[in-house]
Design an enzyme around this catalytic site. Structure first.
Site: not given
Length: 89
Positions: A38, A20
């Site tokens: 996530n 990320r």
């Protein structure tokens, strides 16, 4: 250049490896907007908008990062939105 928005699910070794963080920084550097998050099942979900070439470059960048192993990617084109940044959810 055509502006597109894609909704993508990434499977593999994609959590706990900086996915990320790297996606956010690379997206911002390439003037892409959207978000990355996530999921509870180990996948990463992303919506990204911008020039299709830049989105392809973002994905290639992620595929070539240490510790990240994308085993599967499910992507579809979706309706454009008025995002102003790329962020982690």
């Amino acid at each position: 250049m055509a502006i597109v928005r894609k909704h993508i699910y990434f499977s593999g070794q994609v959590q706990g490896v900086g996915f990320r963080y790297r996606a956010k920084n690379a997206a911002r550097a390439n003037d892409l907007t959207g978000w990355v998050d996530n999921l509870w099942d180990g996948r990463v979900e992303m919506e990204v908008q911008g020039e299709e070439r830049s989105i392809d470059e973002l994905i290639m960048f992620l595929e070539n990062q240490r510790f990240i192993l994308i085993e599967r990617m499910d992507a579809k084109s979706i309706k454009l939105e008025e995002d102003y940044d790329f962020y982690e959810r």
